[in-house]
Design a protein around this motif. Sequence first.
Motif: not given
Lengths: 167, 512, 130
Positions: B108-110, B115-117, B249-253, B301-304
Amino acid sequence: MTSLTTGLKGRSELGVALLLGAAGVLVFLDANGLATPYSKSDPVGPKTVPFIVAGMLVVCAVLLALNVLRGGKGEAEGGEDVDLTHPADWKTVLPLAGAFILNILLIDWAGWVISGTVLFWGSVLALGSRRYVRDGLISVALSLLTFYGFYLGLGIALPAGLLEGIL
Amino acid sequence: MDVWSSLMDGFATALTPMNFLYAVIGVVLGTAVGVLPGLGPAMTVALLLPVTYALEPTSAFIMFAGIYYGGMYGGSTTSILLNTPGESSSVVTAIEGNKMAKAGRAAQALATAAIGSFVAGTIGTALLAVCAPIVVKFAVSLGAPSYFAIMVLALLAVTAVLGSSRLRGFASLGLGLAIGLVGMDSVTGQRRLTFGQPLLADGLDIVVVAVAIFAVGEALWVAAHLRRTPLHAIPVGQPWMGKSDWKRSWKPWLRGTAFGFPFGALPAGGAEIPTFLSYVTEKRLSKHPEEFGKGAIEGVAGPEAANNAAAAGTLTPMLALGLPTNATAAVMLAAFTSYGIQPGPQLFESQGPLVWALIASLFIGNTLLLLINLPLAPMWAKLLQLPRPYLYAGILFFATLGAYSVNLQAFDLVILLVLGALGFMMRRFGLPVLPLILGVILGPRIEGQLRKTLQLSAGDPAGLLGEPIAVGIYVIIGLILLWPFAYKMFRRNRPERRPLIPANSGAADYSD
Amino acid sequence: MTVVVGYVPTPEGEAALTQAIAEARKSNSTLVLINSSKGEAAVDNRFAQEGDIQDIGQRLASQGIEYLIKRPVRGHDAAAEVLDAAEEHNADLIVIGLRRRTPVGKLIMGSTSQRILLEADCPVLAVKAG
């Protein structure tokens, strides 16, 4: 005792300050020797920026020396593969530099294939690999591949040196 | 030309089989390099600089851009799976990412990182495509005095703001400027700093300098301090995310992207600050704050996203103004120079098709990266088992090969060694490398602008202040230079405040 | 009396360790645990991490066994390290873990265990996981 040890520790970084100062003086002296015919289209002249740079270097040298003497320390750069808890491993670096220098000496004279092999083989040896034969084969293969690859792919003819007729 | 049609033309160019191939090569190389410890995108682009002499500029830059973005993706894989992170901008990802991996949630982390990237990269590149022309339009109206001021600002910002020691930053800058001086003075034709060596008359080739500082210096430095004790990589299957992971994840993205792009675009920004800000924000806004520190997906998610958006942001001043703000951008700028392309606002005018093809290829590369990183992450992790002697020997080998092939002169190799030793010394004593390379690249340009300015004002130094923008920038420069002194004086006048946390609570170790 | 065990953080290694502990208790020997790595790659999952080693140390201590844990990282392969340690400490027994190999695997891989079995001066006990 402590002041002596701190003095000694700081000494290596003083070398940097020395280098900076020397560089500054060098730039200054070199620029000084330039001719500056005054011209309307170039009031700044070729000397100005070198003088500024020289001044900057000398000022930095002095400030750095002061900083080091007062106990300041430049932080050695870390990294993923870097382990800073031990001092520099000269047993690795110096042979690496040696392989590099050998390459410089050999490249025009003995050709890239030989000098490149020496460079790569020497480097892997310096870095601790023990598989002598395998490394040697890889080195030769790499040098040959890049020799032909650069010629065929990029049009750059690396020196063939001693192997002139064969390659 | 409006943005949309230029971009479409760019896509047409970027999608030709040749250029697409280079994009693939770039992203694969970039990911590999990002995963492998000890290597980085800046070093890789530097090593490939000599190859640019044989390639079309468009193809070369498409490859470089792929390497640049790919490095970000690869770096996050390493920081999640290894218990030590790579680049400083991945440090924050590693905090939560590695914890997630240890708890068995590496997949999940990867996934959230990749996806965030992708999301951040796509949005960031879109912003780049929109903002860069605007900046260019504004910049084209500037004259030599303002140019000069902006370049000085960029140099100062990188030197004085980034990095821990301003003094050493300036020292590094000084050395870089001195190296840039070597050769013939462009206006009067006199030789400077050549010491009678005819081979130095053309100056030090920027390619050789870049390879020496980024590749040889780095390789020597890592070789001297090689981490001998092997690390553990947490084994992982194919990355994937569950529904709740997506929801979280999507909002932190999106927030991460919003943080990353502006900071990346600012000359003094960099990627560390926005990733940190993103982390702190996500922690504050999270519905599961107690998970932070133990593996919270928002913390990845956010930092990436911030990381990748910052990478896109950095390209804005690089392409629009010719000002690089991180090492990879600086090396890419060196590539422009070695092609004889003048970076700066006129780049969009003079090389429009190239720039738009580059931007289009960023979109393509981003998509490719998602495709190769998501399913293939376990394979990339295997790369970590490559024996390092071959890696570093290879770097020196290709560095030598590249530097030699520039002029077929053994003398260049001597320069390579000397400057490589300099790079080694700088890393040892904490002199940042970026100001040096910027000094080498920007020094001659700054000098050119300075002389042009004073030529226009016929020698009157007031000509430097000739344009209002220039004045404004000098004010900003003054502020940047005086800030630390003002801060110190400010603190001295106020009484010391009591620490907010009592010293014996064990929460923090306070030292004066 | 010394028992040398070649340890890796895998089921086979764990089995070898368990067996080695039993042997050491039986003969009241010192247990020498070798967990080595060539150190060539940045990542080596067969090299135990610090936490695991500490746990093992505690486990051995709690069972009253005299032990020595060595983790050499000097470019030698595992077989060489185990054989070196056996010679250095005059081992009476070497314990190693054995992996089940596919027929092709048996053909291709020159195995660590094979080398130890063939070159050791003392008896070798090969243990399978589970």
